[in-house]
Design a protein around this motif. Sequence first.
Motif: not given
Lengths: 403, 403, 403, 403
Positions: C285-296, C298-304
Amino acid sequence: MFKRLERTKVFRDPLYGYITVDYKLISDLIDSKEVQRLRRIRQLSGVAMVFQTAEHSRFTHSLGAYQMANLVIQNVEGIESLTEYEKILFLCSALLHDIGHGPYSHAFEHVMEASHEEMTSKLILSKATEVNKILSISPNLANDIADVISHSGKFPIIESLVSSQLDVDRMDYLSRDAYFTGAAYGHIDYFRILRSMKLMDGKILVRASGVHSIESYLMSRYHMYFQVYYHPVARSYECILEGIYSRIKDLVKENKKVDASIEAFLNVIKSSDDIESYIELDDAYVNGFIKQLTKSSDPILNKLSNSFQNRKLFNFVELNNDPSKEYLEYVKGLHNDFNKRYFYRESKVSAVAYLHSKTSDINDIKVLLPNGDIKSLDQYSNLIEGLTKSSYKSLERIYFLED
Amino acid sequence: MFKRLERTKVFRDPLYGYITVDYKLISDLIDSKEVQRLRRIRQLSGVAMVFQTAEHSRFTHSLGAYQMANLVIQNVEGIESLTEYEKILFLCSALLHDIGHGPYSHAFEHVMEASHEEMTSKLILSKATEVNKILSISPNLANDIADVISHSGKFPIIESLVSSQLDVDRMDYLSRDAYFTGAAYGHIDYFRILRSMKLMDGKILVRASGVHSIESYLMSRYHMYFQVYYHPVARSYECILEGIYSRIKDLVKENKKVDASIEAFLNVIKSSDDIESYIELDDAYVNGFIKQLTKSSDPILNKLSNSFQNRKLFNFVELNNDPSKEYLEYVKGLHNDFNKRYFYRESKVSAVAYLHSKTSDINDIKVLLPNGDIKSLDQYSNLIEGLTKSSYKSLERIYFLED
Amino acid sequence: MFKRLERTKVFRDPLYGYITVDYKLISDLIDSKEVQRLRRIRQLSGVAMVFQTAEHSRFTHSLGAYQMANLVIQNVEGIESLTEYEKILFLCSALLHDIGHGPYSHAFEHVMEASHEEMTSKLILSKATEVNKILSISPNLANDIADVISHSGKFPIIESLVSSQLDVDRMDYLSRDAYFTGAAYGHIDYFRILRSMKLMDGKILVRASGVHSIESYLMSRYHMYFQVYYHPVARSYECILEGIYSRIKDLVKENKKVDASIEAFLNVIKSSDDIESYIELDDAYVNGFIKQLTKSSDPILNKLSNSFQNRKLFNFVELNNDPSKEYLEYVKGLHNDFNKRYFYRESKVSAVAYLHSKTSDINDIKVLLPNGDIKSLDQYSNLIEGLTKSSYKSLERIYFLED
Amino acid sequence: MFKRLERTKVFRDPLYGYITVDYKLISDLIDSKEVQRLRRIRQLSGVAMVFQTAEHSRFTHSLGAYQMANLVIQNVEGIESLTEYEKILFLCSALLHDIGHGPYSHAFEHVMEASHEEMTSKLILSKATEVNKILSISPNLANDIADVISHSGKFPIIESLVSSQLDVDRMDYLSRDAYFTGAAYGHIDYFRILRSMKLMDGKILVRASGVHSIESYLMSRYHMYFQVYYHPVARSYECILEGIYSRIKDLVKENKKVDASIEAFLNVIKSSDDIESYIELDDAYVNGFIKQLTKSSDPILNKLSNSFQNRKLFNFVELNNDPSKEYLEYVKGLHNDFNKRYFYRESKVSAVAYLHSKTSDINDIKVLLPNGDIKSLDQYSNLIEGLTKSSYKSLERIYFLED
């Protein structure tokens, strides 16, 4: 300069997978009478009375110490600066460091005038040995090995790799004794240790990042001492042997006959220079004459050798456990003074996980910090500094024959 | 009925972690002279000349076979139907099955009139042994154990658990010999095997679902045979021993003196009923008199014992490798007929992974199918059926002394 | 009273050989959604970034802790005095003690209002879980397990066996984490420990003769902490996660959208009582949404999330190594205060091999002397007493994103 | 020519102790997105449903295959004749041979138009990958690696070392899968095998003296197939996945919506050249969308994904066990033809310990006899020749959903 074998010779070993031999010199030394004799001497003497699988010989440990030297050469940074001669010197010293051990060595040294280290030197230097003949292919080699083993100070790096607080001897025997006893303590991370060692400015150092593996190794060693090497039952077995040896010595002094074939043994007691007799001695030799002594007309030898043969071990009392006064008096009154010489022994063993560098700077392990500074291990690690005091433990016991 | 110890006695063991003893009877048997003697006889005789760490004794294997019997009792379905007496019978038989072995047993049996199995029975039944005395707490126990060991057919289940194609003896020694040699073949999944075994209608069966673990076990055994037990160098060592024994026997026949203390040995050759002498024999005994023989005035004993002592093994030629005619003639011409008796030996060993059930139905492993049917292992498994033929391998060698 | 399975169910396990299940209740619990979910959560979170083979799940550890409880029941003297209900309570508590862990648990607890222990209790007590339903076969069982896990004091023996300085949890995870990381430190002699433990007068004691195995265990634990669990790179990975979680929480507070499917996650942050959402969370679940966030957007979420996904870990500086002032200033100046919330973390971890009994009498291991006296471990063992001080080590680090 | 790291980089590994990296190129490849992705794909997919500890990833196997290549270079006689470029080619091929695997690879290949080997080549050759960029430091390297992996015949030695009956891939995964499952079969004596291999006249040969270690290896492989890789429960898990994939494919064909985020998955089904999408796929991705599908409005996807998520596996019947006609009819009648596409699967797996050299000369292992002759393994070893027939085993099963 040193001749290599056409194809690497290998010995299967449960610890390292394989022990590899590339030099003809090493192969010849392994095949020599004096090294082969170690097959017939158990590494842990009486310990097999408690840990029954501890039946491995000094031979397998000697091969192991040699292989550990190989691993040092392959893995320790900076070792490549040694010359081929120095590497050969190191490998030979590792292989030969124990050839002076007699059967049931600890008890044996009680009646010998020379320690096993001295005997090792004698065997290496004596013209009478095969080892000496083999080493003569290089003019100073035998002398240099003897120097390494007697810590002459001539080859400080190699001396410290062969015998110090952190050496190929200990690294092999801790692992090996753990494997063969089944004790769970001796597993050391030797590969990690080797990779954290570094030869720099003529000294063997340990990188700060590897200190934890040294801490763990020191604790393993400590636990092996108290759980295996100092095991009361193993010591009890040695006490009987000491009684037998003392009685034999006393009979000889009184010019009385010992009714067993022990010429070589007597020769060696008389002079530790009788190399030929010394080489005859091994576990089979001692077991053999003790079996003969089970029928001895001397009542003391008869009793002791029967105890030994049939594992009727000396009883013991741990003084650390505060035994009652009454019991202690009973124990002390069991034998008169004459018999006490053979049937009663006060024993004290002690160990500490690490000797404080103030007491033993020469033995100290040196730590290389990230910024290049060098510190004594106990200055660097609070844990070790604490252990120099808190880990000290001494065991006092009385062993005695009780019918 | 059988007295239990107040607290379970344990022996550390590298294979099982611990060996546990609950019955006083078992504890007493372990402490007996005859079982303790096995500490002084190596499990694999000359194999240690090749696999130098194979220095373990028959004692540790005997404890191991006993512990495997314990594991059978704890894990095999249906075993709970055995009475306590039958369980004790099983445990004792496992512990004692090898007490009749002599030193370097294989070579030794060449000059003995009795096999080691027969000697085991004699030791159990003889009034002269401690083992017999200990067993007498239960009127028929000694006889029943001897019956189990000699496969009398009186206790078929226990007999098959103690000695068959799949028994506590083999399961322990394969694992143990692998552990101590460092060979990678003997690792067997004994826990899986035990859990697939089932006692049903008076027979030990193996569930079909566990057949793969049996296949794997049989292959391990097969590889241990050819890689370890039949190793040419180990056999070479035994050939020298056979030469020594033959020569002694011949000298005795001719009423000539053997210049070494070998009374007990001679007594045993004369009569296998001389139990007291037999018990004196162990590796130390043999090594001891061979060392004396290195100075023998008989040139044949002198040569052979020096070979033995200094590991100058017989050379050998593998006939399977099609050696050239010239070389074979050379080998056969090295010694005259008289000397051949001592310095030359033709040797043939063979093994198959599994004996076809037609040849050896009695030894056959029986498989329990899901539908309740029972099949011979080689009828059930094509792999095994194939191995009954294709795995047959025979090695013919000539061993000979070459100066 | 509790139903047994017709045939013992077994799970192959590399540490114990087999894990055995006799009760239907245990089998059902293992099959429950909440226990199965632990298959999808790694035991050591970010540690696999350093020890790449440390990929084992909390599921295998939970089975392991359960099996260790089995071994306690089979081996610890005095445990036979527990009732069947108490044994079941013990087994269930061992199996379920970790079901409240979330994915990457340590970082996760930073944004949760409830600890993982509290979540475990909630899952056991909530009517919504399969676990709760299964436990309801016995009226108080769920409550009693929750009491054991929250250390209510109602079942002191079982509580101490499930969670103390010496419990089935630690004994399994030290061995297991060592096996799966390949680290050489965690090998503990658990069988020796179990055999030296004794239940007496309502307390779990350790016999004096077994103290060395406890000393060794405590050192293993200590080394695992600093070498594995506190490894700087593993912690760095968690720092990124903490940054991501903090950013999400802040965005939610500001009512801004997070462009990834994280409903369940948000539900759980809002209320730790949303059990259904909680159970949805796992590493995938966590890996999944972090993968989605790689295109976020929000620059901070994107970077992290890109750092996390591509293993571009935070850099770190060890304050213990006395870094230069200049470098520290550089590090502290890299991010402004707003960004520091996400890209900069001060971290401090510390451990001691053993807590002094004065500080933590409740956790103290009690030693049973041969004369029947009972002492605190640090009163009995000088070594341990020394370690309560000298082994204290604290690591302070600053983690920071550096482009 | 190829840049070396200043200090050897090491990865702890439970099998080899350490994995060592000397070349910057290798270090960069390990850090690449495509290799790191393998951390998120389990080596044995559904096998962890049966052997719960089999949670290791393709990443650790890839490092292992690379290290085995290192060991080949260090130990196989004759390999020193390879150029540095060839060695680098070998090391890279070993490291990269599996990067084309998708999540749950076996099931996945059912819906893909390209095999995982083809995907590996595409990833290596595509300009879009980090791997390709890193390899471009040497003009032909990427192409040559792809040639090795696709068995073009250009580098026969390296091809056979990377993929044949006896290669670094198999030697690592058998040992590794055994270690992580806890199965007792996969222990292979790889060091013995390496030492018996010889590169001669452009061919990798095995010395006759090492054939037993090959026999043992082949049996291990065979048992791993039937005990682990073909385990019915693991296959059952894959059947559900195949059902899910088929249903998705069918819905797409009918232009129906799939209610989950599966863009990358759909892109890849459409075109295996969509590398960017392919790299997004991993176990987390699949687990993620299956979790979403547990709420799908499509009843088929809903049912299958719930089965998958909650481990309600397909039931199965072993046709080899002669199930009754009635039961078979029942099974076949459970689903209508439409539903059978998703809920019913006929499966057949088979293996043989060794392919006869007549059938597969190209794969044959060649044996080097003492006299210099070369024979096919099955010509040399009767055992192997027998196994080419007798070990053939085929398992036919029907998997089906049963409510």
